[in-house]
Design a protein around this motif. Structure first.
Motif, PDB file in Angstrom:
ATOM      1  N   UNK A  44       0.825  -1.204   0.000  1.00  0.00           N
ATOM      2  CA  UNK A  44       0.000   0.000   0.000  1.00  0.00           C
ATOM      3  C   UNK A  44       0.863   1.259   0.000  1.00  0.00           C
ATOM      4  N   UNK A  45       1.942   1.244   0.751  1.00  0.00           N
ATOM      5  CA  UNK A  45       2.862   2.375   0.781  1.00  0.00           C
ATOM      6  C   UNK A  45       3.483   2.587  -0.593  1.00  0.00           C
ATOM      7  N   UNK A  46       3.879   1.506  -1.234  1.00  0.00           N
ATOM      8  CA  UNK A  46       4.468   1.604  -2.570  1.00  0.00           C
ATOM      9  C   UNK A  46       3.458   2.177  -3.569  1.00  0.00           C
ATOM     10  N   UNK A  47       2.206   1.742  -3.487  1.00  0.00           N
ATOM     11  CA  UNK A  47       1.176   2.279  -4.368  1.00  0.00           C
ATOM     12  C   UNK A  47       0.948   3.768  -4.103  1.00  0.00           C
ATOM     13  N   UNK A  48       0.975   4.147  -2.843  1.00  0.00           N
ATOM     14  CA  UNK A  48       0.811   5.560  -2.489  1.00  0.00           C
ATOM     15  C   UNK A  48       1.925   6.401  -3.086  1.00  0.00           C
ATOM     16  N   UNK A  49       3.140   5.878  -3.072  1.00  0.00           N
ATOM     17  CA  UNK A  49       4.263   6.618  -3.660  1.00  0.00           C
ATOM     18  C   UNK A  49       4.083   6.806  -5.159  1.00  0.00           C
ATOM     19  N   UNK A  50       3.608   5.775  -5.830  1.00  0.00           N
ATOM     20  CA  UNK A  50       3.357   5.897  -7.265  1.00  0.00           C
ATOM     21  C   UNK A  50       2.311   6.980  -7.505  1.00  0.00           C
ATOM     22  N   UNK A  51       1.242   6.934  -6.728  1.00  0.00           N
ATOM     23  CA  UNK A  51       0.182   7.929  -6.862  1.00  0.00           C
ATOM     24  C   UNK A  51       0.702   9.336  -6.611  1.00  0.00           C
ATOM     25  N   UNK A  52       1.505   9.503  -5.580  1.00  0.00           N
ATOM     26  CA  UNK A  52       2.081  10.816  -5.266  1.00  0.00           C
ATOM     27  C   UNK A  52       2.951  11.324  -6.408  1.00  0.00           C
ATOM     28  N   UNK A  53       3.762  10.448  -6.975  1.00  0.00           N
ATOM     29  CA  UNK A  53       4.645  10.855  -8.076  1.00  0.00           C
ATOM     30  C   UNK A  53       3.848  11.259  -9.311  1.00  0.00           C
ATOM     31  N   UNK A  54       2.794  10.514  -9.600  1.00  0.00           N
ATOM     32  CA  UNK A  54       1.968  10.852 -10.755  1.00  0.00           C
ATOM     33  C   UNK A  54       1.232  12.166 -10.507  1.00  0.00           C
ATOM     34  N   UNK A  55       0.720  12.354  -9.294  1.00  0.00           N
ATOM     35  CA  UNK A  55       0.051  13.614  -8.960  1.00  0.00           C
ATOM     36  C   UNK A  55       1.021  14.784  -9.075  1.00  0.00           C
ATOM     37  N   UNK A  56       2.220  14.623  -8.560  1.00  0.00           N
ATOM     38  CA  UNK A  56       3.224  15.684  -8.647  1.00  0.00           C
ATOM     39  C   UNK A  56       3.493  16.050 -10.104  1.00  0.00           C
ATOM     40  N   UNK A  57       3.634  15.042 -10.936  1.00  0.00           N
ATOM     41  CA  UNK A  57       3.863  15.295 -12.359  1.00  0.00           C
ATOM     42  C   UNK A  57       2.668  16.021 -12.971  1.00  0.00           C
ATOM     43  N   UNK A  58       1.474  15.594 -12.616  1.00  0.00           N
ATOM     44  CA  UNK A  58       0.255  16.220 -13.139  1.00  0.00           C
ATOM     45  C   UNK A  58       0.184  17.692 -12.738  1.00  0.00           C
ATOM     46  N   UNK A  59       0.515  17.967 -11.478  1.00  0.00           N
ATOM     47  CA  UNK A  59       0.482  19.349 -11.005  1.00  0.00           C
ATOM     48  C   UNK A  59       1.484  20.223 -11.742  1.00  0.00           C
ATOM     49  N   UNK A  60       2.648  19.651 -12.044  1.00  0.00           N
ATOM     50  CA  UNK A  60       3.701  20.421 -12.701  1.00  0.00           C
ATOM     51  C   UNK A  60       3.535  20.520 -14.220  1.00  0.00           C
ATOM     52  N   UNK A  61       2.635  19.731 -14.775  1.00  0.00           N
ATOM     53  CA  UNK A  61       2.443  19.782 -16.227  1.00  0.00           C
ATOM     54  C   UNK A  61       1.032  20.257 -16.550  1.00  0.00           C
ATOM     55  N   UNK A  62       0.078  19.368 -16.474  1.00  0.00           N
ATOM     56  CA  UNK A  62      -1.299  19.673 -16.894  1.00  0.00           C
ATOM     57  C   UNK A  62      -1.915  20.834 -16.113  1.00  0.00           C
ATOM     58  N   UNK A  63      -1.780  20.802 -14.808  1.00  0.00           N
ATOM     59  CA  UNK A  63      -2.399  21.850 -13.995  1.00  0.00           C
ATOM     60  C   UNK A  63      -1.713  23.195 -14.242  1.00  0.00           C
ATOM     61  N   UNK A  64      -0.407  23.186 -14.267  1.00  0.00           N
ATOM     62  CA  UNK A  64       0.331  24.423 -14.507  1.00  0.00           C
ATOM     63  C   UNK A  64      -0.036  25.013 -15.870  1.00  0.00           C
ATOM     64  N   UNK A  65      -0.120  24.169 -16.880  1.00  0.00           N
ATOM     65  CA  UNK A  65      -0.492  24.638 -18.220  1.00  0.00           C
ATOM     66  C   UNK A  65      -1.890  25.244 -18.207  1.00  0.00           C
ATOM     67  N   UNK A  66      -2.830  24.573 -17.546  1.00  0.00           N
ATOM     68  CA  UNK A  66      -4.209  25.082 -17.493  1.00  0.00           C
ATOM     69  C   UNK A  66      -4.284  26.398 -16.722  1.00  0.00           C
ATOM     70  N   UNK A  67      -3.546  26.503 -15.637  1.00  0.00           N
ATOM     71  CA  UNK A  67      -3.597  27.721 -14.829  1.00  0.00           C
ATOM     72  C   UNK A  67      -2.989  28.908 -15.566  1.00  0.00           C
ATOM     73  N   UNK A  68      -1.993  28.651 -16.403  1.00  0.00           N
ATOM     74  CA  UNK A  68      -1.353  29.727 -17.170  1.00  0.00           C
ATOM     75  C   UNK A  68      -2.120  30.051 -18.451  1.00  0.00           C
ATOM     76  N   UNK A  69      -3.042  29.175 -18.823  1.00  0.00           N
ATOM     77  CA  UNK A  69      -3.777  29.350 -20.069  1.00  0.00           C
ATOM     78  C   UNK A  69      -4.892  30.388 -19.954  1.00  0.00           C
ATOM     79  N   UNK A  70      -5.505  30.648 -21.081  1.00  0.00           N
ATOM     80  CA  UNK A  70      -6.548  31.667 -21.166  1.00  0.00           C
ATOM     81  C   UNK A  70      -7.959  31.118 -20.980  1.00  0.00           C
ATOM     82  N   UNK A  71      -8.103  29.803 -20.887  1.00  0.00           N
ATOM     83  CA  UNK A  71      -9.433  29.184 -20.831  1.00  0.00           C
ATOM     84  C   UNK A  71      -9.868  28.962 -19.380  1.00  0.00           C
TER      85      UNK A  71
END
Length: 92
Positions: A44-71
């Protein structure tokens, strides 16, 4: 998600898969309950780490792009997704 994050997630999930198979074998071999529980917690801890890493990547890519965008709808969508992830995580 960038290639490094994806490759790391795949590697970790394959490791967790092997770990789960080991837990099944432990149960089949009638191993001590506490030992089984400890291995489940480790998985379960290992799965949580995977989830955290994917969330971190999402925040730094998709979310950042959306927040900087005009839509504004796109911004609201990604914020809603993050809220929903945490809502699901905190369900009893």
């Amino acid at each position: 998600m960038d290639d490094t994050t994806r490759a790391d997630a795949i590697h970790r999930l394959k490791s967790v898969s092997g770990h789960i198979n080991g837990i099944v074998r432990m149960l089949e071999d009638e191993r001590y309950c506490i030992d089984v529980i400890k291995q489940i917690q480790a998985a379960q801890t290992a799965l949580s780490r995977v989830s955290e890493n994917i969330l971190d990547s999402h925040l730094h890519t998709c979310v950042t792009t959306a927040m900087r965008g005009d839509d504004p709808d796109d911004r609201e969508r990604v914020l809603g997704e993050i809220t929903e992830v945490f809502r699901q995580t905190n369900k009893p």
